[in-house]
Structure formats: structure tokens, C-alpha cells
Design an enzyme around this catalytic site. Structure first.
Site, PDB file in Angstrom:
ATOM      1  N   TYR A  51       7.776   3.929   9.925  1.00 36.08           N
ATOM      2  CA  TYR A  51       8.137   2.513   9.897  1.00 36.08           C
ATOM      3  C   TYR A  51       8.518   2.006   8.499  1.00 36.08           C
ATOM      4  O   TYR A  51       8.864   0.845   8.340  1.00 36.08           O
ATOM      5  CB  TYR A  51       7.007   1.648  10.474  1.00 36.08           C
ATOM      6  CG  TYR A  51       5.644   1.859   9.831  1.00 36.08           C
ATOM      7  CD1 TYR A  51       5.266   1.144   8.693  1.00 36.08           C
ATOM      8  CD2 TYR A  51       4.727   2.755  10.370  1.00 36.08           C
ATOM      9  CE1 TYR A  51       4.025   1.330   8.105  1.00 36.08           C
ATOM     10  CE2 TYR A  51       3.480   2.949   9.792  1.00 36.08           C
ATOM     11  CZ  TYR A  51       3.136   2.239   8.664  1.00 36.08           C
ATOM     12  OH  TYR A  51       1.899   2.430   8.087  1.00 36.08           O
ATOM     13  N   ARG A  61       0.869  -1.182   0.000  1.00 35.45           N
ATOM     14  CA  ARG A  61       0.000   0.000   0.000  1.00 35.45           C
ATOM     15  C   ARG A  61       0.904   1.229   0.000  1.00 35.45           C
ATOM     16  O   ARG A  61       1.765   1.381   0.862  1.00 35.45           O
ATOM     17  CB  ARG A  61      -0.946  -0.007   1.193  1.00 35.45           C
ATOM     18  CG  ARG A  61      -0.273  -0.120   2.553  1.00 35.45           C
ATOM     19  CD  ARG A  61      -1.257   0.092   3.697  1.00 35.45           C
ATOM     20  NE  ARG A  61      -0.696  -0.297   4.975  1.00 35.45           N
ATOM     21  CZ  ARG A  61       0.084   0.469   5.729  1.00 35.45           C
ATOM     22  NH1 ARG A  61       0.401   1.678   5.317  1.00 35.45           N
ATOM     23  NH2 ARG A  61       0.554   0.033   6.886  1.00 35.45           N
ATOM     24  N   HIS A 110      -1.871   3.368   6.558  1.00 38.83           N
ATOM     25  CA  HIS A 110      -2.788   2.268   6.869  1.00 38.83           C
ATOM     26  C   HIS A 110      -4.234   2.752   6.755  1.00 38.83           C
ATOM     27  O   HIS A 110      -5.062   2.113   6.108  1.00 38.83           O
ATOM     28  CB  HIS A 110      -2.504   1.746   8.272  1.00 38.83           C
ATOM     29  CG  HIS A 110      -3.440   0.676   8.722  1.00 38.83           C
ATOM     30  ND1 HIS A 110      -3.445  -0.590   8.174  1.00 38.83           N
ATOM     31  CD2 HIS A 110      -4.427   0.678   9.649  1.00 38.83           C
ATOM     32  CE1 HIS A 110      -4.374  -1.317   8.757  1.00 38.83           C
ATOM     33  NE2 HIS A 110      -4.986  -0.572   9.639  1.00 38.83           N
TER      34      HIS A 110
END
Length: 347
Positions: free
Chosen positions: A260, A246, A250
Site C-alpha cells: 500500500y 513510520r 504497522h
């Protein structure tokens, strides 16, 4: 890993090529381009405060739409919260998808010809539901499948093991797709399981499992098509892991992927973009052009604009209206709440 098109749009597995017409190939591309525009506009609408909950989909179009393209109209979809595109291409009106994002109950009311549940917010809960839907289809002699989607994080849930194992034990016609986009919100997949792949978990459950290039729409379509054929022929469920990515956060609810993920990782996966690779393949065949793509993008923008206007005109839901459709006969606690909110709404 099963792959048909490489990053340059070249066929690397001629024997696996699905039997799709030129029109089918163009339609797949149209849907992916349209869905990319929808994602971009949905993010903008969310930032404007005109949508509620939204999980970006850019990067996962091949996994989502290649799998949906292999379905029949009466197959049952049990989506996760990132899987609204599959519902739209299965027949959910776009304005209702926007209403779902806003939390309006009408966004959860599927049209009669769309066999689906609303996107599941609870991680992995749709997997056990899919096993039950599939078993119901088998018991009624229907030649259809239940297909469900989750991410790599969903494969760490107890519901994943229970649902897939149950479907395998009863040879239910289910397809379980794990869209491995590398991070369960922020936790890398390598920290979620000691297994090298999610697909290999199928071995313990006694069902077929496949690892697929989730950025390759033809590979995804082919594997899901074959899984569907096995299911309707009485050969039980299949577990499919699509390796994908993606590009966005999120969800739009405050996640920051730069905390991250590295720029190098983003760049590496952008080279694998499902739309870019499929575009190269179609242009080589003389089936696609920049002009055609621009037409699709403009059409998408106009239809999205019309859909959001229609969603804006939907009558706002009241608490009493929501309570009234929750049960055929209201339990005592909801009857009390109904009276309480009737009084508040009358003022």
C-alpha cells in the site's frame, strides 16, 4: 503546519524556538538515536522469536520523544501500542518493556514513580481514559496533565470524538496527540475522513488544535510544552496532529507495507528523517559528532542486551498467578477457573 527546523536542519521560525539549553538539545538527540537502535534491535529480536507483539517506531522519534520531553514526572501517559518509547523515557525499565511485548504481566506493572497505563491495544480506547484521568487530576487540584497518543486510524474511532469532546466540555487538563503516519494499517488517511486535517476537528469541540511537523522534534516539543502550560493553568485540553511517517510495517505481525506504499513515498519521507535533520542542526552548532553518535549506539546495544537477558530470567507466569492478581476478590467464574488450572499446574 508548525515547523521550526526544515529538512536541511535550518531554523525557519526563529520566534518559535523553544527555550532549551545545549544540554537539553544533546539529550533529545541522544534519546532519538537510542530509540532508533532500540527499534532495530526489537525488530531483530521479534524475528528471532524472542519478543512477541511489536509495532516499529522508526520515523516517529521526533513526535514521540519531543512530546515526552515536554512532560513532568507526575504527568500521566496513556500510550497506544506504538508508544513504548515514551514510557521508557518516562522511567519504565527496558526489561519490563520487553516483558510487555511477551505478554508477561510484570511488563504491565508500572514502577511507583511512573504515572502511566500500559500501552493500549484497542484502537482509540485510551482517549476516553485520558479524559477521565485528566478530570480526576482537575478535581483533585493537581497541576499535571494526562497525555494520550493514537494514530490517524484512532481519530476515526468513536472513542476519539467522545473523549476529546468530554475533556473539552469539562476543561480537563488533557493533551490528545494524533500521530498521523498517513496509514491506519493500510488505509490512507485521505480515505478515513473528508476533513483536510485531523487538527481541524478541534474546532467542533471548542478546543485549540495544532498541525505540527512530526519529523521536527523542536516543533513538537514547543507545541506540547505550550499545551501543557495551558492545561495546568486551567485552560483545558489541546488536540495536536503530528504529521509523521513510520518507516517499517504497522506491526511485525504480518503487515507488508509494500502493498500500500510506493518506493517514491518512502524515499520522500526518508528525506524528512527526524534524526538526520536534527543531527544537521546540532552539528552546525558544534554540539554533535559522528563519534558521539557511535557512543550512544554502542551504549544502547549493550543496555538492550542486558535488558533482554534480564527479561529472559523473569520467572514465567502461570495461569493461576495471572488470575490471582486480576481482582481483589475473585468472582465465581474465576474461582472455578482458578481451581481448574491449579489442578492442571500441579501435574
Amino acid at each position: 503546519m508548525i515547523q521550526i527546523l526544515n529538512e536541511d536542519g535550518k531554523i525557519v521560525n526563529e520566534d518559535a524556538m523553544p527555550d532549551l539549553s545545549d544540554d537539553d538539545l544533546v539529550e533529545l538527540m541522544r534519546r532519538m538515536v537510542y530509540t532508533r537502535v532500540l527499534d532495530q534491535r526489537s525488530i531483530a529480536l521479534n524475528r528471532q522469536g524472542r519478543l512477541g507483539f511489536y509495532a516499529p517506531t522508526a520515523g516517529q522519534e521526533a513526535s514521540q520523544l519531543g512530546s515526552q520531553f515536554a512532560l513532568e514526572q507526575d504527568d500521566f501517559i496513556l500510550p497506544g501500542y506504538r508508544d513504548v518509547p515514551q514510557l521508557i523515557w518516562q522511567g519504565l525499565p527496558l526489561y519490563q518493556a520487553f516483558l510487555f511485548s511477551r505478554g508477561h504481566y510484570h511488563g504491565n506493572q508500572m514502577p511507583e514513580d511512573v504515572q502511566a497505563l500500559s500501552p493500549q491495544i484497542i484502537i482509540g480506547a485510551q482517549i476516553t481514559q485520558a479524559a477521565g484521568v485528566a478530570l480526576g487530576m482537575k478535581n483533585r487540584g493537581k497541576k499535571n496533565v494526562a497525555i494520550t497518543y493514537t494514530g490517524d486510524g484512532g481519530a476515526s474511532q468513536g472513542d476519539f470524538y467522545e473523549g476529546v469532546n468530554f475533556a473539552g466540555a469539562y476543561q480537563a487538563p488533557a493533551i490528545f496527540i494524533v500521530q498521523n503516519n498517513r496509514f491506519a494499517i493500510s488505509v490512507p488517511v485521505e480515505k478515513q475522513s473528508a476533513a483536510k486535517t485531523i487538527a481541524q476537528k478541534s474546532v467542533a469541540m471548542g478546543i485549540p488544535g495544532f498541525l505540527v511537523d512530526g519529523m521536527d522534534v523542536l516543533a513538537v516539543y514547543k507545541v506540547v510544552q505550550e499545551a501543557r502550560e495551558r492545561a495546568v493553568n486551567g485552560d483545558g485540553p489541546t488536540l495536536i496532529e503530528t504529521l509523521t511517517y513510520r518507516y517499517g510495517p504497522h506491526t511485525m505481525a504480518g503487515d507488508d507495507p509494500t502493498r500500500y506504499r510506493t518506493e517514491d513515498m518512502d524515499s520522500e519521507w526518508e528525506k524528512k528523517d527526524p534524526i538526520v535533520r536534527f543531527r544537521k542542526f546540532l552539528e552546525e552548532k558544534g554540539l554533535w559528532s559522528e563519534e558521539k553518535e557511535n557512543e550512544v549506539m554502542e551504549t544502547a546495544k549493550e543496555e538492550i542486551k542486558a535488558a533482554i537477558k534480564k527479561a529472559d530470567k523473569q520467572e514465567k507466569q502461570s495461569v493461576t498467578e495471572l488470575i490471582s492478581i486480576m481482582h481483589e476478590e475473585l468472582p465465581a467464574n474465576l474461582k472455578e477457573q482458578m481451581e481448574e488450572f491449579k489442578e492442571k499446574e500441579s501435574k
